[in-house]
Design a protein around this motif. Sequence first.
Motif, PDB file in Angstrom:
ATOM      1  N   LEU A   9      39.888  32.219  35.607  1.00  0.00           N
ATOM      2  CA  LEU A   9      40.610  33.346  35.019  1.00  0.00           C
ATOM      3  C   LEU A   9      40.966  34.355  36.107  1.00  0.00           C
ATOM      4  CD1 LEU A   9      41.373  33.989  32.064  1.00  0.00           C
ATOM      5  CD2 LEU A   9      39.398  35.486  31.974  1.00  0.00           C
ATOM      6  N   SER A  10      42.255  34.634  36.257  1.00  0.00           N
ATOM      7  CA  SER A  10      42.734  35.600  37.251  1.00  0.00           C
ATOM      8  C   SER A  10      43.742  36.535  36.599  1.00  0.00           C
ATOM      9  CB  SER A  10      43.388  34.891  38.441  1.00  0.00           C
ATOM     10  OG  SER A  10      42.452  34.067  39.122  1.00  0.00           O
ATOM     11  N   VAL A  11      43.711  37.804  37.029  1.00  0.00           N
ATOM     12  CA  VAL A  11      44.638  38.814  36.513  1.00  0.00           C
ATOM     13  C   VAL A  11      45.206  39.595  37.691  1.00  0.00           C
ATOM     14  CG1 VAL A  11      44.896  40.907  35.126  1.00  0.00           C
ATOM     15  CG2 VAL A  11      43.430  39.049  34.308  1.00  0.00           C
ATOM     16  N   VAL A  12      46.533  39.711  37.725  1.00  0.00           N
ATOM     17  CA  VAL A  12      47.215  40.493  38.753  1.00  0.00           C
ATOM     18  C   VAL A  12      47.972  41.614  38.058  1.00  0.00           C
ATOM     19  CG1 VAL A  12      48.929  40.483  40.601  1.00  0.00           C
ATOM     20  CG2 VAL A  12      47.435  38.488  40.266  1.00  0.00           C
ATOM     21  N   LEU A  13      47.683  42.863  38.449  1.00  0.00           N
ATOM     22  CA  LEU A  13      48.343  44.028  37.876  1.00  0.00           C
ATOM     23  C   LEU A  13      49.019  44.814  38.991  1.00  0.00           C
ATOM     24  CD1 LEU A  13      45.520  45.240  35.438  1.00  0.00           C
ATOM     25  CD2 LEU A  13      47.525  43.859  34.876  1.00  0.00           C
ATOM     26  N   ASP A  14      50.337  44.978  38.880  1.00  0.00           N
ATOM     27  CA  ASP A  14      51.102  45.725  39.894  1.00  0.00           C
ATOM     28  C   ASP A  14      50.833  45.185  41.295  1.00  0.00           C
ATOM     29  OD1 ASP A  14      52.131  47.417  37.913  1.00  0.00           O
ATOM     30  OD2 ASP A  14      50.427  48.776  38.065  1.00  0.00           O
ATOM     31  N   THR A  15      50.905  43.877  41.422  1.00  0.00           N
ATOM     32  CA  THR A  15      50.711  43.133  42.687  1.00  0.00           C
ATOM     33  C   THR A  15      49.270  43.172  43.185  1.00  0.00           C
ATOM     34  OG1 THR A  15      51.185  44.928  44.281  1.00  0.00           O
ATOM     35  CG2 THR A  15      53.092  43.752  43.335  1.00  0.00           C
ATOM     36  N   ARG A  16      48.350  43.813  42.460  1.00  0.00           N
ATOM     37  CA  ARG A  16      46.951  43.864  42.880  1.00  0.00           C
ATOM     38  C   ARG A  16      46.132  42.883  42.068  1.00  0.00           C
ATOM     39  NH1 ARG A  16      42.150  46.937  41.678  1.00  0.00           N
ATOM     40  NH2 ARG A  16      43.195  47.902  39.880  1.00  0.00           N
ATOM     41  N   THR A  17      45.362  42.041  42.741  1.00  0.00           N
ATOM     42  CA  THR A  17      44.510  41.069  42.068  1.00  0.00           C
ATOM     43  C   THR A  17      43.256  41.782  41.564  1.00  0.00           C
ATOM     44  OG1 THR A  17      45.302  39.260  43.455  1.00  0.00           O
ATOM     45  CG2 THR A  17      43.219  38.928  42.293  1.00  0.00           C
ATOM     46  N   VAL A  18      43.123  41.870  40.251  1.00  0.00           N
ATOM     47  CA  VAL A  18      42.001  42.577  39.635  1.00  0.00           C
ATOM     48  C   VAL A  18      40.866  41.616  39.300  1.00  0.00           C
ATOM     49  CG1 VAL A  18      41.309  44.120  37.757  1.00  0.00           C
ATOM     50  CG2 VAL A  18      43.619  44.252  38.686  1.00  0.00           C
ATOM     51  N   LEU A  19      41.217  40.410  38.871  1.00  0.00           N
ATOM     52  CA  LEU A  19      40.241  39.350  38.617  1.00  0.00           C
ATOM     53  C   LEU A  19      40.670  38.110  39.372  1.00  0.00           C
ATOM     54  CD1 LEU A  19      39.452  39.291  34.767  1.00  0.00           C
ATOM     55  CD2 LEU A  19      38.007  40.191  36.604  1.00  0.00           C
ATOM     56  N   SER A  20      39.693  37.386  39.900  1.00  0.00           N
ATOM     57  CA  SER A  20      40.025  36.197  40.680  1.00  0.00           C
ATOM     58  C   SER A  20      39.070  35.054  40.364  1.00  0.00           C
ATOM     59  CB  SER A  20      39.975  36.524  42.176  1.00  0.00           C
ATOM     60  OG  SER A  20      40.355  35.410  42.942  1.00  0.00           O
ATOM     61  N   ASP A  21      39.602  33.996  39.746  1.00  0.00           N
ATOM     62  CA  ASP A  21      38.867  32.742  39.508  1.00  0.00           C
ATOM     63  C   ASP A  21      37.537  32.968  38.778  1.00  0.00           C
ATOM     64  OD1 ASP A  21      40.872  31.318  40.857  1.00  0.00           O
ATOM     65  OD2 ASP A  21      39.934  31.732  42.791  1.00  0.00           O
ATOM     66  N   VAL A  22      37.569  33.766  37.724  1.00  0.00           N
ATOM     67  CA  VAL A  22      36.357  34.038  36.949  1.00  0.00           C
ATOM     68  C   VAL A  22      36.157  32.950  35.897  1.00  0.00           C
ATOM     69  CG1 VAL A  22      35.299  35.621  35.286  1.00  0.00           C
ATOM     70  CG2 VAL A  22      36.440  36.517  37.321  1.00  0.00           C
ATOM     71  N   GLY A  23      34.941  32.498  35.781  1.00  0.00           N
ATOM     72  CA  GLY A  23      34.589  31.540  34.735  1.00  0.00           C
ATOM     73  C   GLY A  23      33.427  32.075  33.923  1.00  0.00           C
ATOM     74  N   LEU A  24      33.422  31.770  32.640  1.00  0.00           N
ATOM     75  CA  LEU A  24      32.291  32.172  31.801  1.00  0.00           C
ATOM     76  C   LEU A  24      32.120  31.175  30.671  1.00  0.00           C
ATOM     77  CD1 LEU A  24      33.276  33.539  28.838  1.00  0.00           C
ATOM     78  CD2 LEU A  24      33.984  35.374  30.352  1.00  0.00           C
TER      79      LEU A  24
END
Length: 257
Positions: A9-24
């Motif tokens: 799970l990855s999230v990019v907001l305004d070109t900034r990576t907020v989450l990177s390769d999260v698993g749960l």
Amino acid sequence: MSDVRAHDLSVVLDTRTVLSDVGLQVRGGDWLAVIGANGAGKSTLLKAVAGVLPYSGEVLIDGTSVRRLKPRERARLLAYAPQSPVLPADMTVFDYALLGRTPYIPYLGRESRRDREVTASVLERLDLAPFAGRALGRLSGGERQRVVLARALVQQAPVLLLDEPTTALDLGHQQQVLELVDRLRLADGLTVVTTLHDLSLAGQYADSMMLISDGRVAASGSPADVLTEKLIDAHFGARVRITSGPDGRPGVHLERP
């Protein structure tokens, strides 16, 4: 009971990576507490799982991809209570909680007797029935937290996502809200994922924990595995002493340097 899984799970907001390769992974009926310093990505993770934010990777409920579900279908599986919801001051407690039935009300239709019965039942269980006709703007902080929880429970979704449900509450109300969530989880077989700032509270209530740091998973496992002096020092910059209670759950105590 429904299990929740997320992969890469990855999230990019305004070109900034907020989450990177999260698993749960959360087993059906369990409680996962997500912890981490301010800005670590905890709330972003919950929003991604809830489908509120765009993400890459995969979120699965009982093996079904959340991304492939229509919003109304997703809302029947996932109930999400944000940290700072908009509460219209003039709306009544009942009408606000009734919004949780939106996934079941036909387009251009009205709520049914069943919708109103479910809403009334939830308010009764949360000791909010006496406030049903009261305007939201006239509630105390603890009462507002319960109303936000009521709206989520009215959805009757098997997965409950709560972003900092104890924010701005005093100690007594914090315990009241978490005890209520735990009681409802056990009674209704809910799968619960929360973000929590208070590490001791997280350790007392969660079945498992995940520590997020700089948008990545720094540690995961049982509360005793995650709440260690070494990890808290490294990721919170805090000096603490960890004790074990009679039930084996860890307690976190700040120590002056």
